[in-house]
Write a protein that holds these residues in place. Structure first.
Motif, PDB file in Angstrom:
ATOM      1  N   ILE A   1       0.871  -1.166   0.000  1.00  0.00           N
ATOM      2  CA  ILE A   1       0.000   0.000   0.000  1.00  0.00           C
ATOM      3  C   ILE A   1       0.914   1.224   0.000  1.00  0.00           C
ATOM      4  O   ILE A   1       1.683   1.428   0.932  1.00  0.00           O
ATOM      5  N   LEU A   2       0.823   2.010  -1.054  1.00  0.00           N
ATOM      6  CA  LEU A   2       1.675   3.191  -1.205  1.00  0.00           C
ATOM      7  C   LEU A   2       1.010   4.378  -0.519  1.00  0.00           C
ATOM      8  O   LEU A   2       0.259   5.141  -1.118  1.00  0.00           O
ATOM      9  N   ARG A   3       1.302   4.519   0.751  1.00  0.00           N
ATOM     10  CA  ARG A   3       0.706   5.577   1.572  1.00  0.00           C
ATOM     11  C   ARG A   3       1.757   6.646   1.810  1.00  0.00           C
ATOM     12  O   ARG A   3       2.818   6.363   2.358  1.00  0.00           O
ATOM     13  N   ALA A   4       1.453   7.848   1.394  1.00  0.00           N
ATOM     14  CA  ALA A   4       2.378   8.975   1.580  1.00  0.00           C
ATOM     15  C   ALA A   4       1.554  10.238   1.789  1.00  0.00           C
ATOM     16  O   ALA A   4       1.449  11.090   0.913  1.00  0.00           O
ATOM     17  N   LYS A   5       0.945  10.341   2.966  1.00  0.00           N
ATOM     18  CA  LYS A   5       0.009  11.430   3.261  1.00  0.00           C
ATOM     19  C   LYS A   5       0.639  12.804   3.171  1.00  0.00           C
ATOM     20  O   LYS A   5      -0.049  13.779   2.932  1.00  0.00           O
TER      21      LYS A   5
ATOM     22  N   ILE B   1      -0.993  -1.167  -4.301  1.00  0.00           N
ATOM     23  CA  ILE B   1      -2.291  -0.598  -3.962  1.00  0.00           C
ATOM     24  C   ILE B   1      -2.064   0.881  -3.665  1.00  0.00           C
ATOM     25  O   ILE B   1      -1.327   1.232  -2.742  1.00  0.00           O
ATOM     26  N   LEU B   2      -2.664   1.735  -4.470  1.00  0.00           N
ATOM     27  CA  LEU B   2      -2.522   3.170  -4.240  1.00  0.00           C
ATOM     28  C   LEU B   2      -3.414   3.594  -3.080  1.00  0.00           C
ATOM     29  O   LEU B   2      -4.392   2.915  -2.753  1.00  0.00           O
ATOM     30  N   HIS B   3      -3.080   4.716  -2.453  1.00  0.00           N
ATOM     31  CA  HIS B   3      -3.754   5.140  -1.229  1.00  0.00           C
ATOM     32  C   HIS B   3      -4.212   6.590  -1.339  1.00  0.00           C
ATOM     33  O   HIS B   3      -3.405   7.479  -1.610  1.00  0.00           O
ATOM     34  N   SER B   4      -5.510   6.816  -1.133  1.00  0.00           N
ATOM     35  CA  SER B   4      -6.097   8.155  -0.969  1.00  0.00           C
ATOM     36  C   SER B   4      -6.155   9.037  -2.213  1.00  0.00           C
ATOM     37  O   SER B   4      -6.599  10.160  -2.113  1.00  0.00           O
ATOM     38  N   HIS B   5      -5.701   8.574  -3.345  1.00  0.00           N
ATOM     39  CA  HIS B   5      -5.674   9.407  -4.542  1.00  0.00           C
ATOM     40  C   HIS B   5      -6.358   8.707  -5.722  1.00  0.00           C
ATOM     41  O   HIS B   5      -5.688   8.197  -6.621  1.00  0.00           O
TER      42      HIS B   5
ATOM     43  N   ALA C   1      -6.169  -1.235  -8.035  1.00  0.00           N
ATOM     44  CA  ALA C   1      -6.201  -1.429  -6.585  1.00  0.00           C
ATOM     45  C   ALA C   1      -6.074  -0.079  -5.884  1.00  0.00           C
ATOM     46  O   ALA C   1      -5.177   0.710  -6.186  1.00  0.00           O
ATOM     47  N   LEU C   2      -6.997   0.169  -4.940  1.00  0.00           N
ATOM     48  CA  LEU C   2      -7.027   1.446  -4.240  1.00  0.00           C
ATOM     49  C   LEU C   2      -7.435   1.222  -2.791  1.00  0.00           C
ATOM     50  O   LEU C   2      -8.333   0.432  -2.503  1.00  0.00           O
ATOM     51  N   HIS C   3      -6.765   1.921  -1.887  1.00  0.00           N
ATOM     52  CA  HIS C   3      -7.106   1.908  -0.471  1.00  0.00           C
ATOM     53  C   HIS C   3      -7.482   3.332  -0.068  1.00  0.00           C
ATOM     54  O   HIS C   3      -6.772   4.274  -0.420  1.00  0.00           O
ATOM     55  N   MET C   4      -8.577   3.457   0.646  1.00  0.00           N
ATOM     56  CA  MET C   4      -9.070   4.787   1.033  1.00  0.00           C
ATOM     57  C   MET C   4      -9.384   4.838   2.522  1.00  0.00           C
ATOM     58  O   MET C   4      -9.900   3.868   3.079  1.00  0.00           O
ATOM     59  N   PRO C   5      -9.142   5.986   3.144  1.00  0.00           N
ATOM     60  CA  PRO C   5      -9.721   6.190   4.462  1.00  0.00           C
ATOM     61  C   PRO C   5     -11.245   6.144   4.285  1.00  0.00           C
ATOM     62  O   PRO C   5     -11.767   6.584   3.250  1.00  0.00           O
ATOM     63  N   LEU C   6     -11.957   5.625   5.252  1.00  0.00           N
ATOM     64  CA  LEU C   6     -13.404   5.443   5.109  1.00  0.00           C
ATOM     65  C   LEU C   6     -14.115   6.765   4.799  1.00  0.00           C
ATOM     66  O   LEU C   6     -15.011   6.791   3.956  1.00  0.00           O
ATOM     67  N   PHE C   7     -13.706   7.857   5.421  1.00  0.00           N
ATOM     68  CA  PHE C   7     -14.386   9.121   5.169  1.00  0.00           C
ATOM     69  C   PHE C   7     -14.239   9.550   3.709  1.00  0.00           C
ATOM     70  O   PHE C   7     -15.127  10.185   3.151  1.00  0.00           O
ATOM     71  N   MET C   8     -13.150   9.194   3.057  1.00  0.00           N
ATOM     72  CA  MET C   8     -12.968   9.516   1.645  1.00  0.00           C
ATOM     73  C   MET C   8     -13.731   8.528   0.757  1.00  0.00           C
ATOM     74  O   MET C   8     -14.256   8.907  -0.283  1.00  0.00           O
ATOM     75  N   LEU C   9     -13.795   7.280   1.172  1.00  0.00           N
ATOM     76  CA  LEU C   9     -14.545   6.268   0.422  1.00  0.00           C
ATOM     77  C   LEU C   9     -16.017   6.669   0.326  1.00  0.00           C
ATOM     78  O   LEU C   9     -16.656   6.474  -0.701  1.00  0.00           O
ATOM     79  N   ARG C  10     -16.537   7.251   1.386  1.00  0.00           N
ATOM     80  CA  ARG C  10     -17.940   7.680   1.403  1.00  0.00           C
ATOM     81  C   ARG C  10     -18.241   8.667   0.277  1.00  0.00           C
ATOM     82  O   ARG C  10     -19.353   8.734  -0.209  1.00  0.00           O
ATOM     83  N   GLY C  11     -17.259   9.446  -0.127  1.00  0.00           N
ATOM     84  CA  GLY C  11     -17.451  10.440  -1.174  1.00  0.00           C
ATOM     85  C   GLY C  11     -17.340   9.897  -2.589  1.00  0.00           C
ATOM     86  O   GLY C  11     -17.571  10.622  -3.555  1.00  0.00           O
ATOM     87  N   MET C  12     -17.004   8.629  -2.736  1.00  0.00           N
ATOM     88  CA  MET C  12     -16.873   8.031  -4.065  1.00  0.00           C
ATOM     89  C   MET C  12     -18.203   7.443  -4.516  1.00  0.00           C
ATOM     90  O   MET C  12     -18.899   6.797  -3.736  1.00  0.00           O
ATOM     91  N   SER C  13     -18.537   7.649  -5.774  1.00  0.00           N
ATOM     92  CA  SER C  13     -19.761   7.063  -6.319  1.00  0.00           C
ATOM     93  C   SER C  13     -19.544   5.577  -6.583  1.00  0.00           C
ATOM     94  O   SER C  13     -18.411   5.101  -6.649  1.00  0.00           O
ATOM     95  N   GLY C  14     -20.636   4.872  -6.764  1.00  0.00           N
ATOM     96  CA  GLY C  14     -20.562   3.451  -7.108  1.00  0.00           C
ATOM     97  C   GLY C  14     -19.781   3.238  -8.387  1.00  0.00           C
ATOM     98  O   GLY C  14     -18.985   2.301  -8.502  1.00  0.00           O
ATOM     99  N   LYS C  15     -19.990   4.113  -9.355  1.00  0.00           N
ATOM    100  CA  LYS C  15     -19.275   4.014 -10.632  1.00  0.00           C
ATOM    101  C   LYS C  15     -17.770   4.191 -10.432  1.00  0.00           C
ATOM    102  O   LYS C  15     -16.977   3.485 -11.044  1.00  0.00           O
ATOM    103  N   GLU C  16     -17.378   5.122  -9.567  1.00  0.00           N
ATOM    104  CA  GLU C  16     -15.955   5.340  -9.292  1.00  0.00           C
ATOM    105  C   GLU C  16     -15.316   4.112  -8.643  1.00  0.00           C
ATOM    106  O   GLU C  16     -14.176   3.788  -8.928  1.00  0.00           O
TER     107      GLU C  16
END
Length: 181
Positions: free
Chosen positions: A17-21, A47-51, A62-77
């Motif tokens: 997971i490439l995390r670099a906040k 796995i990319l992170h947050s972007h 492959a993508l990893h998101m903080p849950l608060f950011m995942l909430r902002g993604m549409s189903g299509k995204e």
């Protein structure tokens, strides 16, 4: 950073997971492009992170998101990813992440860790409760060592995320051998 990513990729963990906040999206994009070249060359999962924008630009699956950011993604995204993860800090978070289409979650922090200095770990009972609440793989994060990975797995986790050790050790493959991953 590229040399460290290469060492880790060559050790063949289940994923990186490439995390670099601390990086801007532009700098993260440059790092991610380099990491993709390295990982593709040795068939390692990145796995990319947050972007999500960077992930789309690079054609990442492959993508990893903080849950608060995942909430902002549409189903299509979310549909564009065969691997989609989220960071969870409660049973409620884990259930929400699974319902949101995640294929795995990270749960933590389990043990005391320098990354969360001064905050006590949530513990193995927390991890067990999270694992029992979802049907997708759960990876423990926070203070995981070769000495406690057995207890993490016994609590139901599919595995663990580790950072400090692989970022500092000379022999990544040897270090990871202690985790049996």
């Amino acid at each position: 950073m590229a040399d460290r990513i290469r060492k880790i990729a060559m050790a063949k963990p289940r994923g990186i997971i490439l995390r670099a906040k601390e990086l801007s999206e532009e700098d993260y994009s440059a790092l991610a492009a380099t990491a993709y070249e390295i990982c593709r060359a040795v068939s390692a999962r990145l796995i990319l992170h947050s972007h999500p924008n960077v992930a789309r630009e690079l054609g990442a699956d492959a993508l990893h998101m903080p849950l608060f950011m995942l909430r902002g993604m549409s189903g299509k995204e979310k549909e564009g990813y065969s691997v989609l993860g989220a960071s969870c800090h409660s049973v409620t978070d884990a259930i929400e992440a699974e319902k949101s289409g995640c294929t795995y979650i990270t749960a933590g922090h389990i043990f005391e860790t320098d990354c969360k200095r001064g905050l006590p770990g949530r513990g193995l009972e927390f991890l067990r409760a999270v694992c029992e609440s979802v049907s997708i793989p759960v990876y423990a994060i926070g203070g995981i060592t070769a000495e406690n990975i057995g207890a993490v797995r016994a609590a139901g986790a599919a595995g663990a995320c580790i950072m400090s050790g692989v970022m500092k050790c000379d022999d990544v493959k040897g270090y990871l051998k202690g985790y049996d991953i």
